[in-house]
Design a protein around this motif. Sequence first.
Motif, PDB file in Angstrom:
ATOM      1  N   LYS A   1       0.840  -1.206   0.000  1.00  0.00           N
ATOM      2  CA  LYS A   1       0.000   0.000   0.000  1.00  0.00           C
ATOM      3  C   LYS A   1       0.871   1.251   0.000  1.00  0.00           C
ATOM      4  CE  LYS A   1      -3.668  -2.469   0.132  1.00  0.00           C
ATOM      5  NZ  LYS A   1      -4.111  -2.896  -1.168  1.00  0.00           N
ATOM      6  N   THR A   2       0.388   2.267  -0.681  1.00  0.00           N
ATOM      7  CA  THR A   2       1.091   3.542  -0.724  1.00  0.00           C
ATOM      8  C   THR A   2       0.087   4.669  -0.907  1.00  0.00           C
ATOM      9  OG1 THR A   2       2.999   4.685  -1.695  1.00  0.00           O
ATOM     10  CG2 THR A   2       1.500   3.579  -3.226  1.00  0.00           C
ATOM     11  N   LYS A   3       0.578   5.883  -0.852  1.00  0.00           N
ATOM     12  CA  LYS A   3      -0.253   7.070  -1.050  1.00  0.00           C
ATOM     13  C   LYS A   3      -0.088   7.529  -2.497  1.00  0.00           C
ATOM     14  CE  LYS A   3      -1.421   7.986   3.340  1.00  0.00           C
ATOM     15  NZ  LYS A   3      -2.757   7.997   3.815  1.00  0.00           N
ATOM     16  N   PHE A   4      -0.922   6.964  -3.399  1.00  0.00           N
ATOM     17  CA  PHE A   4      -0.882   7.363  -4.805  1.00  0.00           C
ATOM     18  C   PHE A   4      -1.365   8.799  -4.950  1.00  0.00           C
ATOM     19  CE2 PHE A   4      -1.129   2.713  -5.451  1.00  0.00           C
ATOM     20  CZ  PHE A   4      -0.050   2.565  -6.307  1.00  0.00           C
ATOM     21  N   LEU A   5      -0.648   9.576  -5.740  1.00  0.00           N
ATOM     22  CA  LEU A   5      -1.010  10.968  -5.981  1.00  0.00           C
ATOM     23  C   LEU A   5      -1.706  11.147  -7.321  1.00  0.00           C
ATOM     24  CD1 LEU A   5       2.324  12.475  -4.670  1.00  0.00           C
ATOM     25  CD2 LEU A   5       0.104  12.498  -3.505  1.00  0.00           C
ATOM     26  N   LYS A   6      -1.209  10.459  -8.334  1.00  0.00           N
ATOM     27  CA  LYS A   6      -1.840  10.503  -9.658  1.00  0.00           C
ATOM     28  C   LYS A   6      -1.393   9.286 -10.437  1.00  0.00           C
ATOM     29  CE  LYS A   6      -3.135  12.944 -13.674  1.00  0.00           C
ATOM     30  NZ  LYS A   6      -3.438  14.172 -14.296  1.00  0.00           N
ATOM     31  N   GLU A   7      -2.325   8.772 -11.220  1.00  0.00           N
ATOM     32  CA  GLU A   7      -2.051   7.615 -12.060  1.00  0.00           C
ATOM     33  C   GLU A   7      -2.416   7.964 -13.491  1.00  0.00           C
ATOM     34  OE1 GLU A   7      -3.402   2.928 -12.442  1.00  0.00           O
ATOM     35  OE2 GLU A   7      -4.061   4.105 -10.709  1.00  0.00           O
ATOM     36  N   THR A   8      -1.561   7.567 -14.417  1.00  0.00           N
ATOM     37  CA  THR A   8      -1.862   7.674 -15.838  1.00  0.00           C
ATOM     38  C   THR A   8      -1.948   6.245 -16.379  1.00  0.00           C
ATOM     39  OG1 THR A   8       0.453   7.728 -16.528  1.00  0.00           O
ATOM     40  CG2 THR A   8      -0.594   9.862 -16.002  1.00  0.00           C
ATOM     41  N   ARG A   9      -2.109   6.115 -17.654  1.00  0.00           N
ATOM     42  CA  ARG A   9      -2.207   4.787 -18.243  1.00  0.00           C
ATOM     43  C   ARG A   9      -0.922   3.984 -18.039  1.00  0.00           C
ATOM     44  NH1 ARG A   9      -1.438   2.305 -23.133  1.00  0.00           N
ATOM     45  NH2 ARG A   9      -0.659   4.141 -24.211  1.00  0.00           N
ATOM     46  N   LEU A  10       0.239   4.659 -18.058  1.00  0.00           N
ATOM     47  CA  LEU A  10       1.511   3.944 -18.028  1.00  0.00           C
ATOM     48  C   LEU A  10       2.401   4.273 -16.827  1.00  0.00           C
ATOM     49  CD1 LEU A  10       2.396   4.317 -21.828  1.00  0.00           C
ATOM     50  CD2 LEU A  10       1.421   2.314 -20.673  1.00  0.00           C
ATOM     51  N   SER A  11       1.995   5.224 -15.987  1.00  0.00           N
ATOM     52  CA  SER A  11       2.848   5.679 -14.888  1.00  0.00           C
ATOM     53  C   SER A  11       2.023   5.979 -13.643  1.00  0.00           C
ATOM     54  CB  SER A  11       3.596   6.963 -15.286  1.00  0.00           C
ATOM     55  OG  SER A  11       4.281   6.812 -16.508  1.00  0.00           O
ATOM     56  N   VAL A  12       2.708   6.063 -12.507  1.00  0.00           N
ATOM     57  CA  VAL A  12       2.066   6.473 -11.259  1.00  0.00           C
ATOM     58  C   VAL A  12       3.017   7.371 -10.479  1.00  0.00           C
ATOM     59  CG1 VAL A  12       0.585   4.435 -11.011  1.00  0.00           C
ATOM     60  CG2 VAL A  12       2.844   4.444  -9.957  1.00  0.00           C
TER      61      VAL A  12
END
Length: 135
Positions: free
Chosen positions: A14-25
């Motif tokens: 688990k982590t604190k995702f800030l933004k996700e795109t199709r190919l990156s996070v």
Amino acid sequence: MDCIFCKIISGDIKTKFLKETRLSVSFLDAFPLATGHVLVIPKNHHKKIQDMSVEENTDLFSLVHEMISNVDKITGSTLVAIHNGEDAGQEIPHVHVHLVPRSKNDSAGAIHSMFSSPVNLSVSEMDELYDTLKI
């Protein structure tokens, strides 16, 4: 695979995702060097930038570009760092871009402070290097 970043991508860690795109996070670094230290990584496992496709590179660096504005809100300056290979200091063999808020009093220095003695090249050595690297 025993890659911590791949485990983050798969949801095993688990982590604190800030933004996700199709190919990156992008997400908050679990071991930050400064408050607001962010990592931006490709979803696919690649050890080095040049191992990524042009599409993956474009996506990764577009997300870096977007995230810098938010990280910059913390101190006004952001260090963008990539260790591209083990000898360059890469500890996790999965491409990752560090976005580290910087301030004058944070005890870190300029990139030149990382090296104890700069290389002193002759004119002919510079010419040879130029010929090797020019595309």
